[in-house]
Design a protein around this motif. Sequence first.
Motif, PDB file in Angstrom:
ATOM      1  N   VAL A  59       0.878  -1.305  -0.067  1.00 15.90           N
ATOM      2  CA  VAL A  59      -0.070   0.088   0.191  1.00 15.90           C
ATOM      3  C   VAL A  59       0.974   1.285  -0.109  1.00 15.90           C
ATOM      4  CG1 VAL A  59      -1.857   1.331   1.303  1.00 15.90           C
ATOM      5  CG2 VAL A  59      -2.074  -1.269   1.113  1.00 15.90           C
ATOM      6  N   THR A  63       0.930   4.096  -2.831  1.00 17.10           N
ATOM      7  CA  THR A  63       0.649   5.569  -2.615  1.00 17.10           C
ATOM      8  C   THR A  63       2.010   6.194  -3.058  1.00 17.10           C
ATOM      9  OG1 THR A  63      -0.135   4.642  -0.461  1.00 17.10           O
ATOM     10  CG2 THR A  63      -0.431   6.908  -0.742  1.00 17.10           C
ATOM     11  N   TRP A  64       2.969   5.766  -2.856  1.00 19.34           N
ATOM     12  CA  TRP A  64       4.217   6.659  -3.260  1.00 19.34           C
ATOM     13  C   TRP A  64       4.340   6.709  -4.858  1.00 19.34           C
ATOM     14  CZ3 TRP A  64       8.473   9.294  -1.844  1.00 19.34           C
ATOM     15  CH2 TRP A  64       9.472   9.227  -2.803  1.00 19.34           C
ATOM     16  N   VAL A  68      -2.409  10.525  -4.416  1.00 16.70           N
ATOM     17  CA  VAL A  68      -3.456  10.287  -3.166  1.00 16.70           C
ATOM     18  C   VAL A  68      -4.620   9.373  -3.951  1.00 16.70           C
ATOM     19  CG1 VAL A  68      -4.564  12.275  -3.973  1.00 16.70           C
ATOM     20  CG2 VAL A  68      -5.021  11.652  -1.788  1.00 16.70           C
ATOM     21  N   SER A  69      -4.831   9.560  -5.090  1.00 16.09           N
ATOM     22  CA  SER A  69      -5.605   8.539  -5.871  1.00 16.09           C
ATOM     23  C   SER A  69      -5.665   7.179  -5.500  1.00 16.09           C
ATOM     24  CB  SER A  69      -5.657   8.680  -7.491  1.00 16.09           C
ATOM     25  OG  SER A  69      -6.050   9.847  -7.916  1.00 16.09           O
ATOM     26  N   ALA A  70      -4.499   6.682  -5.128  1.00 13.70           N
ATOM     27  CA  ALA A  70      -4.124   5.154  -4.845  1.00 13.70           C
ATOM     28  C   ALA A  70      -5.136   5.011  -3.432  1.00 13.70           C
ATOM     29  CB  ALA A  70      -2.900   4.785  -4.516  1.00 13.70           C
ATOM     30  N   LEU A  71      -4.698   5.934  -2.641  1.00 20.88           N
ATOM     31  CA  LEU A  71      -5.459   5.748  -1.071  1.00 20.88           C
ATOM     32  C   LEU A  71      -7.020   5.656  -1.187  1.00 20.88           C
ATOM     33  CD1 LEU A  71      -3.533   7.657   1.604  1.00 20.88           C
ATOM     34  CD2 LEU A  71      -3.635   5.260   1.276  1.00 20.88           C
ATOM     35  N   ALA A 112      -4.773   3.322 -11.231  1.00 16.42           N
ATOM     36  CA  ALA A 112      -4.772   4.669 -10.460  1.00 16.42           C
ATOM     37  C   ALA A 112      -5.946   5.504 -11.237  1.00 16.42           C
ATOM     38  CB  ALA A 112      -3.412   5.201 -10.435  1.00 16.42           C
ATOM     39  N   TRP A 170       2.347  14.742  -5.037  1.00 20.18           N
ATOM     40  CA  TRP A 170       1.566  13.564  -4.291  1.00 20.18           C
ATOM     41  C   TRP A 170      -0.018  13.603  -4.334  1.00 20.18           C
ATOM     42  CZ3 TRP A 170      -1.352  12.650   0.155  1.00 20.18           C
ATOM     43  CH2 TRP A 170      -1.469  11.343   0.412  1.00 20.18           C
ATOM     44  N   LEU A 221      -2.186  -0.584  -9.189  1.00 20.53           N
ATOM     45  CA  LEU A 221      -1.610   0.236  -8.046  1.00 20.53           C
ATOM     46  C   LEU A 221      -0.863  -0.624  -7.393  1.00 20.53           C
ATOM     47  CD1 LEU A 221      -5.012   1.637  -6.470  1.00 20.53           C
ATOM     48  CD2 LEU A 221      -3.127   2.877  -7.621  1.00 20.53           C
TER      49      LEU A 221
END
Lengths: 358, 191, 222, 243
Positions: A59, A63-64, A68-71, A112, A170, A221
């Motif tokens: 995760v 996110t890296w 923020v879309s990943a989260l 993503a 990010w 992701l």
Amino acid sequence: MSAGARGAGRGGGAPKAPARWSAASRAGRLELTASPHIKGPDSTPRIMWTVVASLAPVVVAATWWFGVSALILLAGATLGAVATERWFGPGGTLRDGSAAITGLLLGLTLPASVPLWVAVIGGAFSIAFGKLIFGGLGQNVFNPALLGRAFLQAAFPTVMTTWPTRPETWGTLAGDTFALPFMSGDAVAALTGATPLGLMKFESVGTEVARLAVGATGGSLGETAAIAILAGGAWLAAKRYLDWRIPVSILATVAVLSQVVRWIDPSSPGPLFMLFSGGLMLGAVYMATDMVTSPTTPTGAWIYGVGIGALVVLIRLWGGLPEGVMYAILLMNAMVPFIERATKPRVFGTGAPVEATS
Amino acid sequence: MTDLLWILVSAMLVNNFTLVLFLGLCPFLGVSARVSTALRMGLANIFVLTITSVTASFLNAFILPFAPYLRLISFIVVIASLVQITEMAIKKLSPTLFRELGIFLPLITTNCAILGLAIFQTNRGYGFVEGLFFALGAGLGLTLALVLMASIRETTELADVPSMARGMGLVLILAGSLSLAFMGFAGLFTV
Amino acid sequence: MSPTPTTGVQVLSRGVWRENPVFVQLLGLCPALAVTNTVANSLAMGLATFFVLLGSSVLVSVAKDWIPKQVRISAYILVIATFVTIADLVLAAVVPDIHKALGAFIALIVVNCMILGRQEAFASKNPVGRAVLDAVGTGAGFIVALVAIGGFREVLGYGSFLGVPLLGPAFEPWVVMILPAGGFFTLGFILLGFGWWEARRANSVRPRRWMNEATVTVEAPR
Amino acid sequence: MRAGEGTAAESRPAGRGPPLPVQVEPSSVRLVSTLATAGAVAGLAIVLVFQWANPRIEAHQARVLTAAITEVLGGPDRYETLFVEGGGLTFTPVADTAGLDRVWVGYDRAGRAVGIAAAAGEPGFQDVIRLIFGYDPSSGRVLGMKVLESKETPGLGDKIEKDSMFVREFEGVSTPLLGVKSARATGDDAEVVMITGATISSRAVVDIINHRLEAIGASMGAFWRGEVARAEAREAARSGGAP
């Protein structure tokens, strides 16, 4: 129709569906046990939440690389899964964490740039038709997260094959994350790239293994950072929460077969590229090893793993799709009941004569 | 050679008769409760499909150029009678084989897959050898789908399926899931 | 199966709903799933099947005294195949686009178990008037089922109904609904809906009549 | 076996007297004659409908073919059917035309040949894609492409026929075609930019045209040179005869 009694009388199926849990949940207790090959103090919730914890590095990597879309997407897919389990599932099964894992794993297989509502629908489909329709945890045939992913892939092929590049900051959304429900996102907003497998298949362009290993590539992701996945998987294997035979046999099959093909046709990608690209690591470590949908016997696990590996190589090298891990695992999931029969000589050999209809 | 391989693989996996073309759904839903039965049904299907393919090739080459409008009637009549004759022949020559396959043969005759094979083969202009590979692929694909479905259904019999999904609802969802999984074969051996 | 109905209205109505060929008896699924990706195709297939069923029922009912029972199945198939060939030719001549969309599945009406089933179970044993009522009822039930499936798939898969856009240009179509998997899922959803409704309505009085009927009908050898 | 029993049973008037006792096994003659009668009636009905429907079906097929040829040749005045025989193209083949591969040559108002249309099909992503394309042998360029039949994924692969941007790329592209990803397009004459997400289907279209041209491009060229020579001869005759 007393399905349980009828099936048990014939002794044809795998003994992995615990008849207990429905009774237990009806009584309001939460002591649930699923796969019978787990012994000792390891309860289902404990295993499930450990798996969730082991996904932390993946995760973080997602996110890296994707911002923020990943989260947001991971939260959306998890929410869709958990809410469906809450509303339609038998009471009290939320706490075992299996719905959360399904949602999280599904989220990790999404690009993503998909809209949030797609992730939520995927999570809901995974739980409703991948799991609850079979009666809940421990009784499903297909890996719920992958079934949800396959459904999304078939339902929204364009959205699911658009791979955004890493956003500038990010906080930048990777695509039209907040598109209105059931409406298409603004495709122009996303800067699209290609996955390493797509580059290899359609343009014969390779990608350095070092970049593949840390995840500095396009892709879903959670599939890009191979090292993070291996770390989580190694921890789970050390705790014996996953059957090491499955990932080992899958990866070994892919490596051997792609090396053989490379000897014959030097232009084909080699084993290192095949191992570290696409969803192979995530699939081999987290999807194929799902205790419910993989064989329980050691021999069965080997057959299953080799089958997945062979199908992955077949689809990647000769199929129309650049990636085939999802389909390989789903197809072998469907084979599991058959493998279980074949690796249990007692049942297989005697095979009582059966009438055509019941 | 590549073309023949593609015909075989396409009929078996990419355009699986049951899961993609919806041919042979009756046995797929009706005779898929037990693996052993499903397997026999599949073998009987391979057998009849092969006969059908040969018959259709023959009719297409020698009879139907003169009366194309009789294609449907002649297909159904000739194939049905041929299967019946074969059934009688098997009964006489090999009682064992008849026990294995015999009871399924009449069931198969009225199955969409048989007529579907003859019509598809004709529409695609397949010759004798191509038709045989097509029939073999179709039969193997049917058998694969049947056996997979049967082994899954045997397992789900033990499961605590919610009451609304007992019966055909679950089976159809399973068929849809299998169809999704078979989408992975799309484009096989075309590039 | 329910007892033989007595009035003409019952003969007409049971095929539409209570013994719906697709939803309850699960017959004729091959066309019901293969060509129902749009309402127009569903309607065309439904009407073609309706025509064949009606024509065959009338003919079989009229000729029932002349057909020896040893060759009755062959005779029925001959009758059905004739009507199907006629329907195929007429569709190709009048609406070639729909004919192309339905493709080989028009010819496959011949092996639609529903049609042969009605001849064997009803038309060959009843006078022409009742056979017509039965054929109209069953055929209408088939059309209703096909249009329901086609409507569900077209609305989600194209965002339109009978080609009329419903959901605006920004709608993201659910392509899976047009694909084969969507056909299985749609019928599965509908059967699950019936199962849910039935389970809720009948609780324990008449448990799962729908599903039991369906299961029995399909598993019995034809 | 008693002769004539079948006919006797047939001619029994309906509705008079009790129905045939079912215990009596009807003779084979009766069974066969029933089926034969049914078959004859069925055949007659079908032939009658066929007589009515066939001209309409053939007219429709001709319309579709004409529309497709007109589209891929950029609207010629008329077209003629050419048969592929013995490695060359001819209007009047020696063999039976039914088994021969055919292409269509289009002419403009002045009677000059504008291009040759050819149909071809190969497996795509899901199933065989059939298409027709127009080709100008003098410049070696494709004039246009139209998909006749495909079962590619709706919304993705079916863009090969529904995406007008993609279809228009084939107008004037030089051969052999080169399928490229949009990011790698260099503006070369032979480039066809493939559809994002439908690479296999797009590439199949490109390959189908290339393979077909590999097979009959040379005969098209030979035919074309003959056609040009004939046109020049006609031209010369006309200008020579005028004064």
